[in-house]
Write an enzyme that holds these catalytic residues in place. Structure first.
Site, PDB file in Angstrom:
ATOM      1  N   HIS A  85       0.844  -1.192   0.000  1.00  0.00           N
ATOM      2  CA  HIS A  85       0.000   0.000   0.000  1.00  0.00           C
ATOM      3  C   HIS A  85       0.880   1.242   0.000  1.00  0.00           C
ATOM      4  O   HIS A  85       2.037   1.210   0.418  1.00  0.00           O
ATOM      5  CB  HIS A  85      -0.950   0.000   1.198  1.00  0.00           C
ATOM      6  CG  HIS A  85      -0.301   0.379   2.507  1.00  0.00           C
ATOM      7  ND1 HIS A  85      -0.283   1.664   3.002  1.00  0.00           N
ATOM      8  CD2 HIS A  85       0.378  -0.366   3.419  1.00  0.00           C
ATOM      9  CE1 HIS A  85       0.346   1.693   4.153  1.00  0.00           C
ATOM     10  NE2 HIS A  85       0.780   0.479   4.435  1.00  0.00           N
ATOM     11  N   CYS A  86       0.313   2.356  -0.492  1.00  0.00           N
ATOM     12  CA  CYS A  86       0.973   3.658  -0.408  1.00  0.00           C
ATOM     13  C   CYS A  86       0.078   4.563   0.422  1.00  0.00           C
ATOM     14  O   CYS A  86      -0.640   4.086   1.302  1.00  0.00           O
ATOM     15  CB  CYS A  86       1.252   4.224  -1.805  1.00  0.00           C
ATOM     16  SG  CYS A  86      -0.199   4.375  -2.855  1.00  0.00           S
ATOM     17  N   PHE A  87       0.084   5.866   0.168  1.00  0.00           N
ATOM     18  CA  PHE A  87      -0.708   6.788   0.981  1.00  0.00           C
ATOM     19  C   PHE A  87      -2.204   6.507   0.891  1.00  0.00           C
ATOM     20  O   PHE A  87      -2.928   6.649   1.869  1.00  0.00           O
ATOM     21  CB  PHE A  87      -0.458   8.232   0.543  1.00  0.00           C
ATOM     22  CG  PHE A  87       0.814   8.809   1.062  1.00  0.00           C
ATOM     23  CD1 PHE A  87       1.164   8.656   2.383  1.00  0.00           C
ATOM     24  CD2 PHE A  87       1.669   9.509   0.231  1.00  0.00           C
ATOM     25  CE1 PHE A  87       2.341   9.197   2.880  1.00  0.00           C
ATOM     26  CE2 PHE A  87       2.844  10.045   0.707  1.00  0.00           C
ATOM     27  CZ  PHE A  87       3.182   9.887   2.038  1.00  0.00           C
TER      28      PHE A  87
END
Length: 475
Positions: free
Chosen positions: A25-27
Site C-alpha cells: 500500500h501507499c498513501f
C-alpha cells in the site's frame, strides 16, 4: 466504517487469497499483484465499502481507499497470513517485463515516501523559522536545536543507500540485513573519504576502485556514494541473484554463515569496481537528459510536469519519476521536479474545491471538501482525483490546464527546492531556500494552479454524478 469487513469484501472481490500474489500500500491505495486480473470486476470493487475507485496500471490492481488505506491493509494482511498458512498457493504466471519493472520501482521507492515527506516538512519549517528570525537579528542556524533538526531532515538523503538497500532487498527477495550492510559500507566515513580522495589510487583484491570528479557549472562534484540512488539498486539486484545461487550451491549446515560472508566478499568489491561507477554514470546520464530538457525551456518543462503529473498519478507512473528528483538532490543538492509537481497537486485540490462550491449534492460536497484539503495541505491528490475530479471529467481537465500554467510560472522563475518534499501548504518553505524571488514565483505558481482550477471548474461546471459508494446504497 468496519475496516475488517471492508478488507474481507475487497479480498473476496479480487478473487480471494489464492488470487493474490502480493499486496502493498501507499498513501491512499492498496496495490495488488493478482495472478488472474480478469477475476475482479472493477464496478463491483469500486462500490465496496471504503473504496473510492479502481485503477489497473503498472501490472498492479490498485484499489483507492483514501486515508483509510492503512487500517484496511493491516486487516487484509492478517487475513492473507491466516488463509495462506493453510496451504501454499500455486505459482503465478510471469508478467510482461515492463509491468514487472514498474512494480519493482514502486516497491523500492513507495516505503520511503513517508520519511522523505517528513524530512521535507522539517526542512521547510526550519527554512521558514530561519528567514523569519533573521529579520530580528537572530541566527537560528547557530543554535543546537537547528543543527539537530536539520541533521534529522538530511538523514534519509545522506544515508539513502542504506534505506534503498532495505527496500530493494524486500523487492528482490534477498537478505535485508546483508543488503543494508552493503549500503552502509558505501557511506561509511572512512570508505567515503577513500572514494573522494581522487589523488590516490585504491584497489580491492588488486582491482582498481574507480574514482572521479566532474564539473557542474562553476563547481566540481567529487564521486561519492552518499545520497546516491542507482548504484545500490544495481548492487542489491546482483546480490539477490548471487544469494539464490549460493543458497542452492552451499550445504545447509554451513549456509547460515557462508552465504552472507561470500555475498559481502563478492558484492562489495564488485560494487566499488563495476556496479557503483556504472550506477553513478547512469545517474549522471539521467540527470544530463533532465537538465538538458530544463535547459531547453524551464517554462515548457514546468508546464509538462505541472500538467501531466496528475495524469501520471492516475496510472501510478509518477513513482517511476521519483528517482529523477532524488538523483537531482544527490547530484546538484536541489530539485525542481516536485516544485512543478506541486502545481499539479494544488490544481487537483483547487478543482476539488470548485466541485465543492458548485455541486448541489451534499455527499459529493463533503468528499470534494475533504479531498481539496488533503491535496492542498499535505499534497496527497488521490482522493481529489478519484473522489471527484476524474469521475466528473471536466474538473480533471481544468486541473491539468491550471497545473500546466502554474508549472510554467514556476519555470519562468527558475524555482528550486533544497529538499525532496511532497508539495502542500506545510512544505512551501522548502522552496524559499534559494531566495525570495524564486519563492515568490513558486507561490504564484501554486496560487494560480489552485485558485485557477477552482474558478475554472466552477465556471465550466460538470455533469452531476452520485458520490462514490452512493450507487451501492441506493441498490
Amino acid at each position: 466504517m468496519d475496516k475488517r469487513r471492508a478488507a474481507e469484501t475487497i479480498l473476496k472481490l479480487v478473487g480471494g487469497a489464492d488470487n493474490v500474489e502480493e499486496v502493498t500500500h501507499c498513501f491512499t491505495r492498496l496495490r495488488f499483484v493478482l495472478k488472474d486480473e480478469s477475476i475482479p470486476r472493477d464496478e463491483e470493487v469500486s462500490r465496496a465499502e471504503g473504496v473510492i475507485s479502481v485503477v489497473r496500471a503498472g501490472g498492479q490492481y490498485q484499489v483507492v481507499c483514501g486515508t483509510k488505506v492503512q487500517g484496511i491493509y493491516q486487516e487484509l494482511e492478517e487475513m492473507l497470513r491466516e488463509k495462506r498458512s493453510r496451504g501454499a498457493a500455486p505459482t503465478p504466471p510471469r508478467r510482461p517485463i515492463g509491468d514487472r519493472i514498474l512494480q519493482k520501482v514502486a516497491e523500492i521507492f513507495t516505503p520511503l515516501i513517508p520519511a522523505i515527506a517528513a524530512s521535507g516538512l522539517i526542512k521547510g519549517l526550519l527554512t521558514a523559522a530561519r528567514l523569519l528570525l533573521e529579520r530580528y537579528g537572530i541566527d537560528l542556524a547557530a543554535t543546537d536545536t537547528y543543527v539537530i533538526l536539520n541533521a534529522a531532515s538530511q538523514v534519509i538523503f545522506y544515508f539513502m543507500p542504506i534505506f534503498l538497500a532495505m527496500t530493494c532487498a524486500k523487492a528482490f527477495r534477498c537478505n535485508r540485513v546483508m543488503a543494508m550492510v552493503v549500503g552502509a559500507s558505501l557511506v561509511y566515513p572512512q570508505m567515503d573519504a577513500l572514494i573522494q580522495n581522487t589523488e590516490q589510487a585504491t584497489t580491492v583484491f588488486g582491482l582498481p576502485v574507480l574514482k572521479n570528479a566532474w564539473q557542474i557549472g562553476s563547481s566540481v562534484k567529487v564521486f561519492s556514494y552518499t545520497e546516491s540512488v542507482i548504484p545500490i539498486i544495481l548492487a542489491i539486484l546482483c546480490m539477490a541473484a548471487l544469494e539464490r545461487w549460493l543458497t542452492r550451491l552451499i550445504p545447509e549446515i554451513v549456509r547460515l554463515i557462508a552465504v552472507p560472508g561470500l555475498e559481502l566478499l563478492v558484492i562489495l568489491p564488485l560494487t566499488l569496481v563495476v556496479l557503483g561507477p556504472v550506477g553513478i554514470y547512469v545517474g549522471n546520464g539521467i540527470q544530463y537528459l533532465y537538465d538538458t530538457m530544463m535547459g531547453f525551456s524551464t517554462v515548457l518543462g514546468g508546464a509538462l510536469v505541472g500538467g501531466l503529473w496528475g495524469v501520471c498519478v492516475i496510472f501510478g507512473a509518477h513513482r517511476a519519476l521519483l528517482p529523477i528528483g532524488l538523483n537531482d538532490v544527490a547530484v546538484n543538492g536541489r530539485q525542481n521536479l516536485l516544485a512543478f509537481a506541486g502545481a499539479a497537486n494544488f490544481a487537483q485540490g483547487g478543482a476539488a474545491l470548485g466541485v465543492c462550491l458548485k455541486t448541489g449534492n451534499r455527499e459529493l460536497r463533503q468528499i470534494a471538501a475533504s479531498a481539496a484539503l488533503t491535496a492542498s495541505v499535505v499534497g496527497v491528490t488521490e482522493p481529489a482525483i478519484y473522489g471527484c475530479n476524474l469521475r466528473l471529467k471536466k474538473p480533471m481537465v481544468c486541473a491539468v490546464i491550471c497545473g500546466a500554467v502554474g508549472g510554467a510560472i514556476m519555470g519562468i522563475g527558475n524555482v528550486y527546492g533544497d529538499a525532496f518534499a511532497n508539495n502542500g501548504v506545510l512544505t512551501v518553505f522548502t522552496y524559499a531556500a534559494y531566495g525570495m524571488t524564486r519563492f515568490a514565483f513558486y507561490l504564484a505558481g501554486i496560487g494560480t494552479a489552485f485558485f485557477g482550477a477552482a474558478a475554472l471548474t466552477y465556471l465550466v461546471g460538470f455533469e452531476e454524478l452520485p458520490a462514490p459508494g452512493r450507487e451501492q446504497n441506493e441498490e
